[in-house]
Write a protein that holds these residues in place. Structure first.
Motif, PDB file in Angstrom:
ATOM      1  N   GLY A  49      36.200  37.087  33.239  1.00 15.59           N
ATOM      2  CA  GLY A  49      35.339  38.136  33.754  1.00 15.59           C
ATOM      3  C   GLY A  49      34.745  38.941  32.621  1.00 15.59           C
ATOM      4  O   GLY A  49      35.097  38.764  31.447  1.00 15.59           O
ATOM      5  N   SER A  53      36.025  44.595  33.518  1.00 24.32           N
ATOM      6  CA  SER A  53      36.041  44.200  34.923  1.00 24.32           C
ATOM      7  C   SER A  53      37.416  44.367  35.566  1.00 24.32           C
ATOM      8  O   SER A  53      37.524  44.487  36.787  1.00 24.32           O
ATOM      9  N   LYS A  55      40.338  42.429  34.066  1.00 16.38           N
ATOM     10  CA  LYS A  55      41.151  41.238  33.777  1.00 16.38           C
ATOM     11  C   LYS A  55      42.561  41.614  33.334  1.00 16.38           C
ATOM     12  O   LYS A  55      43.546  41.045  33.813  1.00 16.38           O
ATOM     13  N   LEU A 354      38.234  34.565  38.904  1.00 21.01           N
ATOM     14  CA  LEU A 354      37.176  35.404  38.358  1.00 21.01           C
ATOM     15  C   LEU A 354      37.418  36.842  38.789  1.00 21.01           C
ATOM     16  O   LEU A 354      37.909  37.094  39.898  1.00 21.01           O
ATOM     17  N   GLU A 356      35.635  40.808  38.928  1.00 24.70           N
ATOM     18  CA  GLU A 356      34.460  41.682  38.834  1.00 24.70           C
ATOM     19  C   GLU A 356      34.856  43.095  39.230  1.00 24.70           C
ATOM     20  O   GLU A 356      35.882  43.304  39.891  1.00 24.70           O
ATOM     21  N   ALA A 390      30.972  37.334  38.018  1.00 27.31           N
ATOM     22  CA  ALA A 390      31.930  37.714  36.980  1.00 27.31           C
ATOM     23  C   ALA A 390      31.359  37.579  35.575  1.00 27.31           C
ATOM     24  O   ALA A 390      32.065  37.212  34.642  1.00 27.31           O
TER      25      ALA A 390
END
Length: 394
Positions: A49, A53, A55, A354, A356, A390
């Motif tokens: 990502g 975001s 992660k 992913l 976001e 992402a």
């Protein structure tokens, strides 16, 4: 082995979020499968990502549960807040965790609901036949904690007086209750470079910490030296030595430090302290400690930014160790974040999450949950084209 983990209201994740290692029967078998009684689970999961975001926050529940279950009783002050943060828009609400895992051949489920001040609910369940039965339940009420158990022999009076910022499993282990040990052992085998504040950024203390760990495990030290010498880092081998320094009070103390042995084509050699080696060589040395330890003992490696300071060609090499039985005899797992999209060429869609962030809230999804994405699609090309999301919004 971890089967799945769900959590909510934890750092940037406000809603229910799932990390699922199960893959069902449809995906084509790969070397990253664990097959247990006809059910398949992932050995490797990549998390991709944009910057910011979420992660790292996606990995934090595993790091947090490791600390809370295994170390919170002795590892925290009785008056200290529990070291995590709820989503800042919902910090008046509790956070929730549920993890399903296997110890030996038995399935377990652990539930935890808490605030930064205290545990509201904690329970451990064991799967018997097709159902889960509780081993213990601990619940906060206006009158204090209420505790009941079946097969987890922690004294009721003691459990109900237990302070609110610790796990009952951690406390039971400290009181030498044998029933707690398998769970302490399991969660202690979560090896990670993630702390409550995020990824443990590299500093020279990491060299000392990793060198000390390798010094205690000669077999891992040998594997580390061999690996670094094959990573095209200019090293022939790595030697770990005990040195002596003085602390702030003038007292002498011993510590361990790695030294790189370099050999020229004509046979001449020289050595460098790792403090003088490149940042990539130093990072690789520190990264190998949790990865090789996980492969050696089993468990799961939770690695943030696995490609930090490393050449992208090294990431496939690290993943291959988890793929093959001769390098991963205990079917260890790994979940990692990275900024190297080429990993999409190495793994299948059921092995990739992913992440976001929208409206200040992170969300994550596994690629095989996306409608219309085929198993033979070029995941790398689709991601680079922005078709999967992402990606940074530039």
């Amino acid at each position: 082995m971890i089967k799945n983990l769900s959590f909510r209201n934890f750092y940037s994740f406000a809603d229910d979020t799932v990390i699922d290692f199960a893959l069902g029967k449809k995906p084509t078998p790969t070397g990253y499968d664990i097959d247990i009684n006809g059910e398949r689970y992932n050995k490797a999961i990549a998390v991709i990502g944009a910057n910011g975001s979420g992660k790292t926050q996606f990995l934090k529940p595993l790091a947090f549960l490791r600390w809370f279950i295994a170390n919170s009783f002795l590892g925290s002050d009785p008056e200290q807040d529990i070291p995590f943060v709820a989503h800042l828009l919902y910090d008046e609400l509790p956070s929730h965790f549920e993890i399903e895992f296997m110890v030996g051949d038995t399935d377990y489920r652990y539930l935890l609901e808490l605030t930064a001040k205290e545990v509201l609910f904690e329970a451990l369940y064991e799967k018997t036949s097709s159902q889960f039965s509780y081993l213990f339940k601990r619940e906060k009420s206006e009158q204090g904690y209420h505790f009941k158990h079946k097969g987890f022999p922690f004294p009721k009076a003691q459990a109900e007086k237990l302070r609110g910022n610790t796990s009952l499993i951690s406390a039971a282990h400290s009181y030498d209750i044998e029933a707690a040990k398998p769970f302490i052992d399991f969660f202690s085998r979560i090896e990670t470079n993630v702390a409550s504040a995020g990824r443990r950024h590299f500093h020279h203390g990491a060299l000392v910490r990793a060198a000390t760990a390798f010094q205690k495990a000669p077999e891992l030290q040998k594997r580390m030296s061999k690996a670094l010498s094959t990573f095209d880092l200019g090293l022939k081998s790595v030697d770990i030595r005990k040195l002596t320094a003085r602390d702030d009070t003038g007292q002498e103390e011993d510590f361990y430090l790695p030294f790189g042995i370099h050999t020229a084509d004509d046979g001449r050699t020289f050595e460098l302290s790792f403090v003088e080696e490149s940042s990539g060589t130093q990072s690789a040395f520190a990264l190998l400690e949790p990865i090789l330890k996980t492969l050696h003992q089993g468990g799961i490696a939770v690695i943030d930014e696995i490609d930090n300071d490393l050449h992208p060609h090294l990431v496939p090499h690290l993943l291959e160790w988890f793929e093959f039985e001769h390098t991963n005899p205990h079917q260890a797992q790994i979940i990692f974040t990275c900024h190297t999209p080429e990993v999409l060429n190495l793994l299948q869609k059921h092995q990739i999450y992913l992440v976001e962030k929208h409206n200040q809230q992170s969300e994550a999804w596994r690629l095989d949950d996306m409608t219309g994405l085929r198993a033979d699609d070029n995941l790398y090309a689709k991601y680079m084209a922005g078709a999967l999301g992402a990606t940074p919004e530039l």
